[in-house]
Motif scaffolding. Structure first.
Motif, mmCIF file in Angstrom:
data_model
loop_
_atom_site.group_PDB
_atom_site.id
_atom_site.type_symbol
_atom_site.label_atom_id
_atom_site.label_comp_id
_atom_site.label_asym_id
_atom_site.label_seq_id
_atom_site.Cartn_x
_atom_site.Cartn_y
_atom_site.Cartn_z
ATOM 1 N N HIS A 129 0.967 -1.230 0.024
ATOM 2 C CA HIS A 129 0.076 -0.175 0.213
ATOM 3 C C HIS A 129 1.309 1.557 -0.448
ATOM 4 O O HIS A 129 2.195 1.124 0.385
ATOM 5 C CB HIS A 129 -1.223 -0.258 1.565
ATOM 6 C CG HIS A 129 -0.313 -0.485 2.616
ATOM 7 N ND1 HIS A 129 -1.596 -0.029 3.869
ATOM 8 C CD2 HIS A 129 0.875 -0.597 2.797
ATOM 9 C CE1 HIS A 129 -0.644 -0.386 5.061
ATOM 10 N NE2 HIS A 129 1.094 -0.434 4.258
ATOM 11 N N SER A 141 0.863 3.684 2.187
ATOM 12 C CA SER A 141 0.620 4.259 3.922
ATOM 13 C C SER A 141 2.168 4.070 4.458
ATOM 14 O O SER A 141 2.720 4.966 4.984
ATOM 15 C CB SER A 141 0.217 3.250 4.585
ATOM 16 O OG SER A 141 -1.194 2.971 4.376
ATOM 17 N N ARG A 190 0.299 -6.313 -4.895
ATOM 18 C CA ARG A 190 -0.370 -8.422 -3.977
ATOM 19 C C ARG A 190 -0.663 -8.911 -4.995
ATOM 20 O O ARG A 190 -0.961 -9.034 -6.119
ATOM 21 C CB ARG A 190 -1.605 -7.392 -3.058
ATOM 22 C CG ARG A 190 -1.141 -6.666 -2.295
ATOM 23 C CD ARG A 190 -3.407 -6.176 -1.686
ATOM 24 N NE ARG A 190 -3.080 -4.508 -1.101
ATOM 25 C CZ ARG A 190 -3.385 -4.041 -0.216
ATOM 26 N NH1 ARG A 190 -5.057 -4.713 0.234
ATOM 27 N NH2 ARG A 190 -3.501 -3.514 0.375
ATOM 28 N N GLN A 239 -2.195 3.530 -5.730
ATOM 29 C CA GLN A 239 -3.221 4.021 -4.676
ATOM 30 C C GLN A 239 -2.394 5.270 -4.780
ATOM 31 O O GLN A 239 -1.732 5.213 -5.620
ATOM 32 C CB GLN A 239 -2.912 3.017 -3.361
ATOM 33 C CG GLN A 239 -3.261 1.921 -3.614
ATOM 34 C CD GLN A 239 -3.361 1.496 -2.178
ATOM 35 O OE1 GLN A 239 -2.334 2.438 -1.744
ATOM 36 N NE2 GLN A 239 -4.474 0.622 -1.536
ATOM 37 N N GLU A 273 -2.332 7.985 -1.584
ATOM 38 C CA GLU A 273 -2.569 7.908 -0.125
ATOM 39 C C GLU A 273 -2.521 9.578 0.509
ATOM 40 O O GLU A 273 -2.134 10.638 -0.548
ATOM 41 C CB GLU A 273 -1.145 7.882 0.826
ATOM 42 C CG GLU A 273 -1.531 7.307 2.497
ATOM 43 C CD GLU A 273 -1.611 6.269 2.869
ATOM 44 O OE1 GLU A 273 -1.807 5.328 1.484
ATOM 45 O OE2 GLU A 273 -1.844 5.458 3.885
ATOM 46 N N GLY A 283 -6.643 5.971 2.057
ATOM 47 C CA GLY A 283 -5.697 5.649 1.214
ATOM 48 C C GLY A 283 -7.246 4.857 0.229
ATOM 49 O O GLY A 283 -7.811 4.301 0.862
#
Ligand code: PHE
Length: 343
Positions: free
Chosen positions: A173, A175, A199, A212, A214, A309
């Motif tokens: 991610h 993050s 992933r 993504q 964030e 996110g």
């Protein structure tokens, strides 16, 4: 028989017709085959001479048939070369402006540009981090210790262990860039982080590599109200629907407390956003966990913040009504022309 076969071969204009002649002559029930089979019925004294003659005929016809195949194949190749001939001295065709051939913007880049503009107007800067992350940045500092069940949800790609014995990961991610930003900047902080994430998952709506964005805000006296206002404004601006229904639903992430998933209103049947009475989950968010702030040397009694996110492909597909994720990575010029925009 010889003359008939030769005439049929000459008349065969393509490989299909040629093959019919071949089978009719030398195939299992071909004419030459039938003659050879009939040898047994020939009186013994004539058999030897007839057998030799038939074998000669067979060899001749085989040669003729093979020669015709070579001729047909080279004629076909010549025809194809002539048809596909390019005149390299012609001037280039003008490209229609705004088409992929003219240098269109990929839908992922387009969404990132839109996100940057919308959040930029709210005072957010853009931050970045590496695709290959240390375990501590991707998990540990985000309050996801070893053996935490949340790790299992991430389908992590691990890389070979480094000198410290720990295995780096392809970030699951964006993050970890929260951590990197808080470690390298003094609050107040307002950043968005668009980037690649990874992933081990693959089907029509999951790709092992995806994107993504964030968001992270750290300041004094930040509340859930700021989070809600910011995300409602963003979602309505991005989907260009002024009264888009937005719902906040209590959820769980290890690095936010409280955590909320955000749904937008849509009509499941038609796929139309802002219509109907169904809800669609669109992003994860929450107030930055005090332990995460402390992990980054930020005093949670002085500073608070929120984070969120979301998947870039997902919001892009919803905005443009795309059904399949895979074309994002296939470089099909027709798809790029359709969904891309001019520079
Ligand atoms: N990192 C979470 C995910 O990938 C999303 C998230 C980001 C949730 C920030 C809360 C705060 O699912």
């Amino acid at each position: 028989l010889r003359q008939e076969t030769e005439a049929a071969l000459a008349a065969a204009a393509d490989l299909r017709a040629w093959d019919a002649v071949r089978v009719g002559t030398l195939g299992k029930s071909g004419r030459v085959t039938a003659l050879l089979k009939g040898l047994g019925a020939v009186p013994a004294e004539a058999r030897k001479a007839r057998g030799a003659a038939l074998n000669r005929l067979k060899t001749e016809l085989e040669t003729a048939i093979e020669a015709r195949r070579v001729a047909l194949e080279s004629a076909a190749l010549e025809a194809r070369l002539a048809a596909e001939r390019l005149d390299v001295s012609l001037p280039p065709r003008p490209n229609a402006p705004g088409t992929a051939a003219d240098g269109a913007i990929h839908p992922i880049s387009r969404t990132v540009e839109e996100l940057t503009a919308i959040f930029g107007a709210m005072g957010f800067a853009v931050a970045e981090g590496p695709d290959i992350e240390g375990d501590w940045y991707n998990f540990g500092a985000l309050n996801i210790p070893e053996h935490h069940p949340a790790r299992q949800d991430h389908d992590t790609f691990y890389l070979p262990a480094g000198p410290d014995g720990r295995r780096p990961v392809l970030r699951t991610h964006t993050s970890p860039v929260q951590i990197r930003t808080m470690l390298s900047q003094e609050p107040p902080i307002r950043v968005i982080v668009p980037g690649r994430t990874w992933r081990a998952d693959h089907d029509a709506t999951h790709s092992p590599m995806f994107h993504q964005v964030e968001g992270l805000v750290i300041d004094r006296d930040i509340t859930l109200g700021h989070l809600k206002g910011c995300l409602i404004d963003f979602l309505r601006a991005f989907f260009a629907i002024a009264d888009l229904p937005v719902r906040f639903r209590a959820s769980y992430f290890p690095f936010t407390e409280p955590s909320m998933e955000v749904d937008i209103g849509w009509d499941r049947k038609s796929g139309e956003l802002g219509k109907g009475s169904d809800w669609l989950e669109i992003l994860g968010s929450g107030m930055v966990h005090p332990r995460v702030l402390a992990n980054c040397g930020i005093d949670p009694r002085v500073w608070q913040g929120f984070a969120f996110g979301m998947g870039i492909e997902r919001i892009t597909m919803l905005k443009h009504g795309m059904a399949d994720l895979r074309p994002f990575y296939e470089s099909d010029v027709r798809w790029l022309r359709h969904y891309g925009t001019g520079p």
